[in-house]
Design a protein around this motif. Structure first.
Motif, mmCIF file in Angstrom:
data_model
loop_
_atom_site.group_PDB
_atom_site.id
_atom_site.type_symbol
_atom_site.label_atom_id
_atom_site.label_comp_id
_atom_site.label_asym_id
_atom_site.label_seq_id
_atom_site.Cartn_x
_atom_site.Cartn_y
_atom_site.Cartn_z
ATOM 1 N N ALA A 167 0.835 -1.194 0.000
ATOM 2 C CA ALA A 167 0.000 0.000 0.000
ATOM 3 C C ALA A 167 0.874 1.250 0.000
ATOM 4 C CB ALA A 167 -0.926 0.000 1.208
ATOM 5 N N GLY A 168 0.488 2.217 -0.819
ATOM 6 C CA GLY A 168 1.266 3.430 -0.957
ATOM 7 C C GLY A 168 2.271 3.387 -2.086
ATOM 8 N N GLY A 169 2.476 2.221 -2.670
ATOM 9 C CA GLY A 169 3.417 2.061 -3.765
ATOM 10 C C GLY A 169 2.818 2.443 -5.102
ATOM 11 N N ARG A 181 -4.987 10.006 -8.104
ATOM 12 C CA ARG A 181 -3.973 8.991 -7.825
ATOM 13 C C ARG A 181 -3.470 8.314 -9.098
ATOM 14 N NH1 ARG A 181 -5.177 4.567 -5.169
ATOM 15 N NH2 ARG A 181 -7.423 4.603 -5.651
ATOM 16 N N PHE A 182 -4.353 8.134 -10.077
ATOM 17 C CA PHE A 182 -4.002 7.478 -11.335
ATOM 18 C C PHE A 182 -3.923 8.509 -12.454
ATOM 19 C CE2 PHE A 182 -5.962 3.010 -10.407
ATOM 20 C CZ PHE A 182 -5.258 2.957 -9.221
ATOM 21 N N THR A 183 -3.056 8.252 -13.433
ATOM 22 C CA THR A 183 -2.922 9.123 -14.588
ATOM 23 C C THR A 183 -2.852 8.286 -15.858
ATOM 24 O OG1 THR A 183 -1.693 10.756 -13.283
ATOM 25 C CG2 THR A 183 -1.595 10.960 -15.674
ATOM 26 N N GLN A 230 -0.507 5.191 -15.070
ATOM 27 C CA GLN A 230 0.377 5.366 -13.928
ATOM 28 C C GLN A 230 -0.466 5.354 -12.668
ATOM 29 O OE1 GLN A 230 3.836 5.708 -13.736
ATOM 30 N NE2 GLN A 230 3.484 5.567 -11.532
ATOM 31 N N MET A 231 -0.185 4.427 -11.763
ATOM 32 C CA MET A 231 -0.965 4.262 -10.546
ATOM 33 C C MET A 231 -0.081 4.563 -9.342
ATOM 34 S SD MET A 231 -3.128 0.798 -11.476
ATOM 35 C CE MET A 231 -1.658 -0.232 -11.479
ATOM 36 N N ASP A 232 -0.410 5.619 -8.629
ATOM 37 C CA ASP A 232 0.332 6.036 -7.447
ATOM 38 C C ASP A 232 -0.556 5.926 -6.212
ATOM 39 O OD1 ASP A 232 1.684 8.713 -9.433
ATOM 40 O OD2 ASP A 232 2.655 6.799 -8.946
ATOM 41 N N SER A 233 0.073 5.921 -5.047
ATOM 42 C CA SER A 233 -0.653 5.836 -3.769
ATOM 43 C C SER A 233 -1.654 4.692 -3.778
ATOM 44 C CB SER A 233 -1.360 7.165 -3.482
ATOM 45 O OG SER A 233 -0.444 8.230 -3.421
ATOM 46 N N LEU A 234 -1.203 3.538 -4.212
ATOM 47 C CA LEU A 234 -2.089 2.387 -4.350
ATOM 48 C C LEU A 234 -2.644 1.934 -3.002
ATOM 49 C CD1 LEU A 234 -0.128 0.476 -7.079
ATOM 50 C CD2 LEU A 234 -2.545 1.113 -7.232
ATOM 51 N N VAL A 253 -2.384 -5.261 -4.267
ATOM 52 C CA VAL A 253 -1.864 -4.281 -3.313
ATOM 53 C C VAL A 253 -2.104 -4.817 -1.910
ATOM 54 C CG1 VAL A 253 -1.895 -1.897 -2.541
ATOM 55 C CG2 VAL A 253 -2.452 -2.443 -4.922
ATOM 56 N N SER A 254 -1.044 -4.983 -1.148
ATOM 57 C CA SER A 254 -1.144 -5.511 0.204
ATOM 58 C C SER A 254 -0.971 -4.398 1.229
ATOM 59 C CB SER A 254 -0.104 -6.602 0.438
ATOM 60 O OG SER A 254 1.207 -6.104 0.238
#
Length: 124
Positions: free
Chosen positions: A14-16, A67-69, A82-86, A122-123
């Motif tokens: 999580a957060g990756g 969070r996503f672009t 692009q996936m951020d702050s998963l 996402v864990s």
């Protein structure tokens, strides 16, 4: 016929971050929209992001906005997510889709071509 191939999925904390890629086997001439859908366990497939081919016009689901672009390299017939702050709730099978119907649509029937899907886990 156009074939779509997704890649870039995997497992992260999580957060990756992860970046998904979708490469089309042929030119996207005649295709107006490309997007990403996901299938979360226990839920119906839902739209995540969509972009107008050759443009920057885009739309995001509320759950991933900021969070996503979504982006593209038009000359390479390739779209990215692009996936951020998963978050753990982002876990699912992500599909690339392409079509000519609709307008920034999250309806599945607006897309003629679909990829095979790539898994994102996402864990916490």
């Amino acid at each position: 016929q156009v074939q779509l191939l997704e890649s870039g999925g995997g497992s992260v904390q999580a957060g990756g971050s992860l970046r998904l890629s979708c490469a089309a086997s042929r030119s996207t001439t005649g295709i107006a929209w490309m997007g990403w859908f996901r299938q979360v366990a226990g839920k119906e497939r839902e739209g995540v992001a969509v972009i107008r081919v050759g443009d920057v016009l885009s739309r995001y689901a509320d759950s991933v906005k900021d969070r996503f672009t979504i982006s593209q390299e038009y000359a390479k017939n390739t779209v990215y997510l692009q996936m951020d702050s998963l978050k753990p709730e982002d876990t699912g099978l992500y599909y690339c889709a392409a079509g000519a119907a609709g307008w920034l649509s999250f309806r599945e029937d607006a897309y003629r071509y679909w990829g095979q899907g790539t898994q994102v886990t996402v864990s916490s």
